[in-house]
Design a protein around this motif. Structure first.
Motif, PDB file in Angstrom:
ATOM      1  N   ASP A 136      27.950  29.888  55.215  1.00 36.11           N
ATOM      2  CA  ASP A 136      28.294  29.647  53.814  1.00 36.11           C
ATOM      3  C   ASP A 136      29.785  29.366  53.616  1.00 36.11           C
ATOM      4  O   ASP A 136      30.190  28.965  52.530  1.00 36.11           O
ATOM      5  CB  ASP A 136      27.882  30.848  52.949  1.00 36.11           C
ATOM      6  N   GLU A 137      30.588  29.567  54.655  1.00 40.97           N
ATOM      7  CA  GLU A 137      32.032  29.297  54.563  1.00 40.97           C
ATOM      8  C   GLU A 137      32.383  27.897  55.066  1.00 40.97           C
ATOM      9  O   GLU A 137      33.541  27.482  54.998  1.00 40.97           O
ATOM     10  CB  GLU A 137      32.801  30.354  55.359  1.00 40.97           C
ATOM     11  N   LEU A 138      31.375  27.199  55.568  1.00 38.40           N
ATOM     12  CA  LEU A 138      31.565  25.832  56.052  1.00 38.40           C
ATOM     13  C   LEU A 138      31.019  24.857  55.016  1.00 38.40           C
ATOM     14  O   LEU A 138      29.991  25.122  54.383  1.00 38.40           O
ATOM     15  CB  LEU A 138      30.827  25.624  57.379  1.00 38.40           C
ATOM     16  N   PRO A 139      31.677  23.716  54.821  1.00 35.81           N
ATOM     17  CA  PRO A 139      32.851  23.242  55.551  1.00 35.81           C
ATOM     18  C   PRO A 139      34.180  23.569  54.883  1.00 35.81           C
ATOM     19  O   PRO A 139      35.229  23.075  55.303  1.00 35.81           O
ATOM     20  CB  PRO A 139      32.634  21.736  55.548  1.00 35.81           C
ATOM     21  N   LEU A 166      39.161  34.338  52.444  1.00 37.64           N
ATOM     22  CA  LEU A 166      39.655  33.690  53.660  1.00 37.64           C
ATOM     23  C   LEU A 166      41.111  33.300  53.471  1.00 37.64           C
ATOM     24  O   LEU A 166      41.472  32.653  52.495  1.00 37.64           O
ATOM     25  CB  LEU A 166      38.815  32.454  53.985  1.00 37.64           C
ATOM     26  N   THR A 167      41.942  33.690  54.425  1.00 34.26           N
ATOM     27  CA  THR A 167      43.374  33.395  54.332  1.00 34.26           C
ATOM     28  C   THR A 167      43.874  32.521  55.478  1.00 34.26           C
ATOM     29  O   THR A 167      44.970  31.975  55.395  1.00 34.26           O
ATOM     30  CB  THR A 167      44.187  34.703  54.326  1.00 34.26           C
ATOM     31  N   ALA A 168      43.110  32.415  56.547  1.00 37.69           N
ATOM     32  CA  ALA A 168      43.538  31.623  57.703  1.00 37.69           C
ATOM     33  C   ALA A 168      42.310  31.059  58.403  1.00 37.69           C
ATOM     34  O   ALA A 168      41.229  31.651  58.362  1.00 37.69           O
ATOM     35  CB  ALA A 168      44.355  32.475  58.677  1.00 37.69           C
ATOM     36  N   GLU A 208      40.478  27.657  51.017  1.00 37.35           N
ATOM     37  CA  GLU A 208      40.641  26.789  49.856  1.00 37.35           C
ATOM     38  C   GLU A 208      41.835  27.238  49.026  1.00 37.35           C
ATOM     39  O   GLU A 208      42.216  28.407  49.036  1.00 37.35           O
ATOM     40  CB  GLU A 208      39.380  26.803  48.988  1.00 37.35           C
ATOM     41  N   HIS A 209      42.430  26.285  48.290  1.00 44.44           N
ATOM     42  CA  HIS A 209      43.539  26.559  47.380  1.00 44.44           C
ATOM     43  C   HIS A 209      43.122  26.126  45.987  1.00 44.44           C
ATOM     44  O   HIS A 209      42.817  24.948  45.771  1.00 44.44           O
ATOM     45  CB  HIS A 209      44.793  25.812  47.828  1.00 44.44           C
ATOM     46  N   SER A 210      43.110  27.059  45.054  1.00 44.45           N
ATOM     47  CA  SER A 210      42.589  26.780  43.724  1.00 44.45           C
ATOM     48  C   SER A 210      43.363  25.695  42.993  1.00 44.45           C
ATOM     49  O   SER A 210      42.815  25.005  42.131  1.00 44.45           O
ATOM     50  CB  SER A 210      42.594  28.056  42.879  1.00 44.45           C
ATOM     51  N   ASP A 211      44.628  25.512  43.359  1.00 45.10           N
ATOM     52  CA  ASP A 211      45.463  24.522  42.671  1.00 45.10           C
ATOM     53  C   ASP A 211      45.517  23.181  43.407  1.00 45.10           C
ATOM     54  O   ASP A 211      46.291  22.303  43.052  1.00 45.10           O
ATOM     55  CB  ASP A 211      46.885  25.057  42.496  1.00 45.10           C
ATOM     56  N   ALA A 219      40.131  34.131  59.277  1.00 41.81           N
ATOM     57  CA  ALA A 219      40.614  35.489  59.029  1.00 41.81           C
ATOM     58  C   ALA A 219      40.470  35.749  57.544  1.00 41.81           C
ATOM     59  O   ALA A 219      40.652  34.848  56.723  1.00 41.81           O
ATOM     60  CB  ALA A 219      42.079  35.625  59.453  1.00 41.81           C
ATOM     61  N   GLU A 220      40.133  36.972  57.179  1.00 45.89           N
ATOM     62  CA  GLU A 220      39.972  37.302  55.767  1.00 45.89           C
ATOM     63  C   GLU A 220      40.798  38.539  55.422  1.00 45.89           C
ATOM     64  O   GLU A 220      41.063  39.383  56.280  1.00 45.89           O
ATOM     65  CB  GLU A 220      38.501  37.533  55.421  1.00 45.89           C
ATOM     66  N   ASP A 221      41.198  38.631  54.142  1.00 42.52           N
ATOM     67  CA  ASP A 221      41.951  39.793  53.711  1.00 42.52           C
ATOM     68  C   ASP A 221      40.997  40.928  53.336  1.00 42.52           C
ATOM     69  O   ASP A 221      39.774  40.805  53.482  1.00 42.52           O
ATOM     70  CB  ASP A 221      42.892  39.437  52.558  1.00 42.52           C
ATOM     71  N   GLU A 222      41.554  42.025  52.841  1.00 46.47           N
ATOM     72  CA  GLU A 222      40.733  43.197  52.544  1.00 46.47           C
ATOM     73  C   GLU A 222      39.714  42.920  51.446  1.00 46.47           C
ATOM     74  O   GLU A 222      38.685  43.583  51.361  1.00 46.47           O
ATOM     75  CB  GLU A 222      41.636  44.372  52.148  1.00 46.47           C
ATOM     76  N   GLY A 223      40.005  41.950  50.599  1.00 42.89           N
ATOM     77  CA  GLY A 223      39.074  41.607  49.540  1.00 42.89           C
ATOM     78  C   GLY A 223      38.016  40.610  49.952  1.00 42.89           C
ATOM     79  O   GLY A 223      37.206  40.184  49.119  1.00 42.89           O
TER      80      GLY A 223
END
Length: 311
Positions: free
Chosen positions: A9-12, A55-57, A16-19, A48-52
């Motif tokens: 579900d994270e592909l493709p 996805l950050t990387a 992402e950047h909301s702006d 990689a994902e943060d605590e929330g």
């Protein structure tokens, strides 16, 4: 921050950047295309994902279609603050370990400036520093050229007589490469020669080109008026676009404008095969090739830094 394989579900999309909706759509379309062509696999996409859980990387391993061994990293994305540096290093370490487990002996990553689709590589200086800290070495300061549909084709250089791969076989091509690359201005070719010697470097370079899509009749040697093998032309298609591929001129025949003749020859063959855009790269120090592209109607649309890491 844990590194893991991306879920379906994270592909493709990956990071992402909301702006930046244009960037999000462009990178997702690029990864969709890579997956369809089997230049990457879902299990080659790392995140990689943060605590929330955001996805950050992310990055993906890349190879030529049909290959099972990765050759490069694409879509490298990480936060560029100080904590993000640690995330990026962990991501690159995991990607290198995955590539090694799949049989790779080296990984490449390239950065283009100015930032452009489909990878939208922000922060080129910080990106280069991250790669250095992760064990990558700067392999080439490159220049990228392109020719778009409608540009005028320069006239045929009638000093050269062309013979194709089917009529000559591989050996004359490899022999000319072995003669030419030890004195090439290209840093990557010089590194190959230093590592393998001229003959083995030529063989491996030709074998690498054979991984691309091409018609054997496109690949030619140009012979000078005295019958000397003077120039080599290997136009091809990579998974995305038509490319000039590889150009070489015998040291004894340099200074005659034959590099321009090779670019023009390859361009004409690719245009006749239906190519609407053609690209080519060269080392920034290779002034002869830069002039050849410019004389053949190409524009320098980007600069490319190439990095490699042995595994």
């Amino acid at each position: 921050m844990p590194i893991r394989i991306a879920r379906p579900d994270e592909l493709p999309a990956l990071v992402e950047h909301s702006d930046q909706p244009e960037r999000n759509a462009g990178t997702a379309a690029y990864l969709t295309d890579l997956l369809a062509k089997k230049c990457t696999r879902p299990e080659w996409c790392l995140v990689a994902e943060d605590e929330g859980g955001r996805l950050t990387a992310a990055t993906a391993l890349w190879t030529l279609p049909g290959n099972d061994v990765p050759m490069a990293l694409v879509l490298l994305e990480t936060p560029w603050d100080e904590p993000g540096l640690a995330t990026g290093l962990a991501l690159l370490a995991e990607a290198a370990a995955l590539a090694d487990s799949l049989g790779a002996t080296e990984l490449e990553h390239v950065t283009d400036s100015p930032t452009q689709p489909p990878q939208y590589q922000a922060e080129p200086e910080r990106r280069a520093e991250l790669l250095r800290l992760a064990g990558f070495e700067h392999a080439r300061d490159g220049r990228r050229f392109r020719r778009r549909s409608g540009a005028e084709l320069i006239s045929h250089d009638d000093r050269l007589t062309w013979h194709s791969l089917p009529s000559l076989g591989r050996e004359p091509f490899i022999a000319l490469l072995a003669e030419a690359i030890p004195t090439s201005a290209d840093a990557q070719l010089a590194a190959r020669v230093a590592r393998h010697g001229a003959r083995r470097a030529a063989e491996s370079l030709f074998a690498d080109m054979e991984e691309f899509s091409y018609e054997p009749s496109w690949w030619e040697l140009g012979y000078a008026p005295d019958g000397t093998p003077a120039a080599l032309s290997l136009p091809a298609r990579n998974p995305s676009i038509a490319v000039i591929g590889l150009v070489a001129v015998s040291p004894a025949c340099r200074g005659n404008g034959y590099a321009t003749a090779v670019v023009a020859r390859g361009t004409r063959l690719l245009v006749e095969a239906g190519a609407e855009e053609i690209r080519g790269d060269c080392d920034a120090a290779n002034t002869a090739m830069i002039m050849a592209f410019e004389r053949a109607g190409y524009e320098n649309f980007a600069n490319r830094q190439e990095f490699t890491r042995r595994l």
